[in-house]
Motif scaffolding. Structure first.
Motif, short mmCIF file in Angstrom:
data_model
loop_
_atom_site.label_atom_id
_atom_site.label_comp_id
_atom_site.label_asym_id
_atom_site.label_seq_id
_atom_site.Cartn_x
_atom_site.Cartn_y
_atom_site.Cartn_z
N MET A 19 0.84 -1.20 0.00
CA MET A 19 0.00 0.00 0.00
C MET A 19 0.87 1.25 0.00
O MET A 19 2.09 1.18 0.13
CB MET A 19 -0.90 0.01 1.24
CG MET A 19 -0.18 0.06 2.55
SD MET A 19 -1.24 -0.17 4.01
CE MET A 19 -1.71 -1.90 3.83
N ASP A 20 0.25 2.40 -0.12
CA ASP A 20 0.94 3.68 -0.08
C ASP A 20 1.65 3.85 1.27
O ASP A 20 1.12 3.48 2.32
CB ASP A 20 -0.08 4.81 -0.29
CG ASP A 20 0.59 6.17 -0.31
OD1 ASP A 20 0.63 6.81 0.75
OD2 ASP A 20 1.06 6.56 -1.39
N LEU A 23 -0.28 5.56 4.02
CA LEU A 23 -1.30 4.70 4.60
C LEU A 23 -0.66 3.72 5.59
O LEU A 23 -1.21 3.47 6.68
CB LEU A 23 -2.02 3.94 3.48
CG LEU A 23 -3.30 3.18 3.84
CD1 LEU A 23 -4.33 4.11 4.45
CD2 LEU A 23 -3.87 2.50 2.59
N ARG A 26 0.05 5.48 8.83
CA ARG A 26 -1.16 5.68 9.64
C ARG A 26 -1.51 4.41 10.43
O ARG A 26 -2.00 4.48 11.55
CB ARG A 26 -2.33 6.09 8.75
CG ARG A 26 -2.22 7.52 8.24
CD ARG A 26 -3.15 7.76 7.07
NE ARG A 26 -4.55 7.55 7.43
CZ ARG A 26 -5.53 7.46 6.52
NH1 ARG A 26 -5.25 7.53 5.21
NH2 ARG A 26 -6.78 7.29 6.92
N GLU A 152 -10.85 -1.10 13.41
CA GLU A 152 -12.10 -0.40 13.08
C GLU A 152 -12.63 0.38 14.28
O GLU A 152 -13.23 1.44 14.12
CB GLU A 152 -13.15 -1.41 12.60
CG GLU A 152 -14.41 -0.75 12.08
CD GLU A 152 -15.31 -1.72 11.34
OE1 GLU A 152 -16.18 -1.23 10.60
OE2 GLU A 152 -15.12 -2.94 11.47
N ASP A 157 -12.60 5.14 9.61
CA ASP A 157 -12.36 5.71 8.27
C ASP A 157 -11.19 5.01 7.59
O ASP A 157 -11.21 4.79 6.37
CB ASP A 157 -12.07 7.21 8.37
CG ASP A 157 -13.30 8.01 8.78
OD1 ASP A 157 -14.41 7.46 8.68
OD2 ASP A 157 -13.14 9.17 9.21
N LEU A 158 -10.18 4.67 8.37
CA LEU A 158 -9.01 3.98 7.83
C LEU A 158 -9.39 2.59 7.33
O LEU A 158 -8.95 2.16 6.26
CB LEU A 158 -7.92 3.89 8.89
CG LEU A 158 -6.60 3.20 8.52
CD1 LEU A 158 -6.00 3.79 7.26
CD2 LEU A 158 -5.62 3.29 9.68
N ARG A 160 -12.38 1.62 6.30
CA ARG A 160 -13.18 1.79 5.08
C ARG A 160 -12.29 2.09 3.88
O ARG A 160 -12.53 1.60 2.77
CB ARG A 160 -14.20 2.91 5.28
CG ARG A 160 -15.41 2.51 6.11
CD ARG A 160 -16.53 3.51 5.99
NE ARG A 160 -16.19 4.78 6.63
CZ ARG A 160 -16.44 5.05 7.91
NH1 ARG A 160 -17.02 4.14 8.68
NH2 ARG A 160 -16.12 6.22 8.43
N GLU A 161 -11.25 2.88 4.11
CA GLU A 161 -10.31 3.19 3.03
C GLU A 161 -9.60 1.93 2.55
O GLU A 161 -9.45 1.70 1.34
CB GLU A 161 -9.30 4.23 3.53
CG GLU A 161 -8.42 4.80 2.43
CD GLU A 161 -7.56 5.95 2.94
OE1 GLU A 161 -6.60 6.31 2.23
OE2 GLU A 161 -7.85 6.48 4.04
N LEU A 162 -9.15 1.11 3.49
CA LEU A 162 -8.50 -0.14 3.12
C LEU A 162 -9.46 -1.05 2.35
O LEU A 162 -9.07 -1.71 1.38
CB LEU A 162 -8.01 -0.87 4.38
CG LEU A 162 -6.80 -0.29 5.10
CD1 LEU A 162 -6.60 -0.97 6.44
CD2 LEU A 162 -5.55 -0.44 4.23
N ASN A 164 -11.83 -0.24 0.42
CA ASN A 164 -12.18 0.28 -0.91
C ASN A 164 -11.01 0.28 -1.88
O ASN A 164 -11.20 0.52 -3.08
CB ASN A 164 -12.71 1.72 -0.79
CG ASN A 164 -14.07 1.76 -0.12
OD1 ASN A 164 -14.86 0.82 -0.23
ND2 ASN A 164 -14.35 2.85 0.59
N LEU A 165 -9.80 0.02 -1.39
CA LEU A 165 -8.62 0.04 -2.25
C LEU A 165 -8.25 -1.37 -2.69
O LEU A 165 -8.40 -2.33 -1.94
CB LEU A 165 -7.44 0.69 -1.52
CG LEU A 165 -7.58 2.20 -1.22
CD1 LEU A 165 -6.42 2.67 -0.36
CD2 LEU A 165 -7.61 2.98 -2.53
#
Length: 257
Positions: A19-20, A23, A26, A152, A157-158, A160-162, A164-165
């Motif tokens: 991943m980035d 990210l 974080r 979670e 939010d983190l 959900r981001e994971l 969706n990627l």
């Protein structure tokens, strides 16, 4: 402190393979130190008085928990915090005394008693209690990240981001799947762990009412001391109690595969 930062840097690099980097950073911000413990001497340094089973080390005049009942609690472990505490890079654990870990026969309840070795009294289990074999413990520091259920709770939010990627390695795979594997790899497989993030046998057992920490993920020695089918006995403590060195409200949760 330097070694702790090195561990975080390595963890960030490992995550950044999937991943980035921002990210990954974080995620590693939530990493916690723990101490993996085992009965095998090659798995780490000696942990002082730490051991499975044997006699309890109790404050003078303290009674064995439940000694006057039909089912006294069982002593499963004594942990020497003078040896384990300094290995906790997060600084949450005491650096003195020993913690005696007791559990009920059916594992529905527990008691954790702190004692000072210089004044502690060795107390043998009552006749009605199971006496587990005494085995010395060894340990090493590990750095762990929360499993998705716990992440979670901390950063929805983190997560959900994971979710969706997509993974750069496998286009049909999500980053959340990659993260699940990474989280599992930061824990010792079928191992005992003091502190850090738990490797839950099932879903999270933190109840979400406050800041909670793993005190001990106890899986035993695989022979005399076991908990069901590849089970874990999780001792969980509120952060406020851990910081105030109050172990009277520790509770235990049993999970089996």
């Amino acid at each position: 402190m330097i070694e702790r930062e090195r561990r975080r840097e390595r963890m960030t690099r490992n995550l950044a393979e999937h991943m980035d980097t921002s990210l990954a950073e974080r995620i590693t911000a939530f990493a916690r130190s723990g101490v993996a413990v085992d009965t095998k001497s090659g798995t780490g340094r000696p942990l002082g008085l730490s051991r499975f089973g044997g006699d309890a080390l109790l404050p003078p005049g303290a009674a064995w928990p439940g000694e006057n009942t039909a089912h006294p609690l069982e002593l499963v472990a004594v942990i020497d915090m003078a040896a384990v505490g300094p290995m906790d890079a997060d600084g949450l654990f005491p650096h003195h005394g020993v913690l005696n870990f007791f559990v009920e026969q059916d594992f529905d309840d527990c008691e954790v008693i702190h004692a000072v070795p210089d004044t502690a009294v060795a107390v043998s289990p009552p006749e009605e209690a199971t006496r587990h074999a005494e085995k010395a413990l060894y340990g090493r520091t590990v750095l762990t990240v929360p499993e998705p259920d716990d992440l979670e709770r901390l950063a929805p939010d983190l997560v959900r981001e994971l979710a969706n990627l997509r993974s750069s390695d496998q286009p049909g795979r999500g980053l959340l799947d990659d993260y699940k594997e990474t989280a599992e790899q930061t824990k010792e497989p079928f191992g005992n762990q003091i502190g850090g993030w738990p490797g839950w046998a099932q879903g999270t057992m933190f109840d979400g009412t406050g800041k909670q920490h793993l005190l001990f993920d106890l899986q035993g020695d695989g022979m005399d001391l076991t908990f069901g089918d590849a089970g874990s006995l999780y001792f969980i403590v509120e952060e406020r109690d851990l910081r105030s060195r109050d172990f009277g409200r520790v509770h235990a949760e049993l999970a089996t595969l």
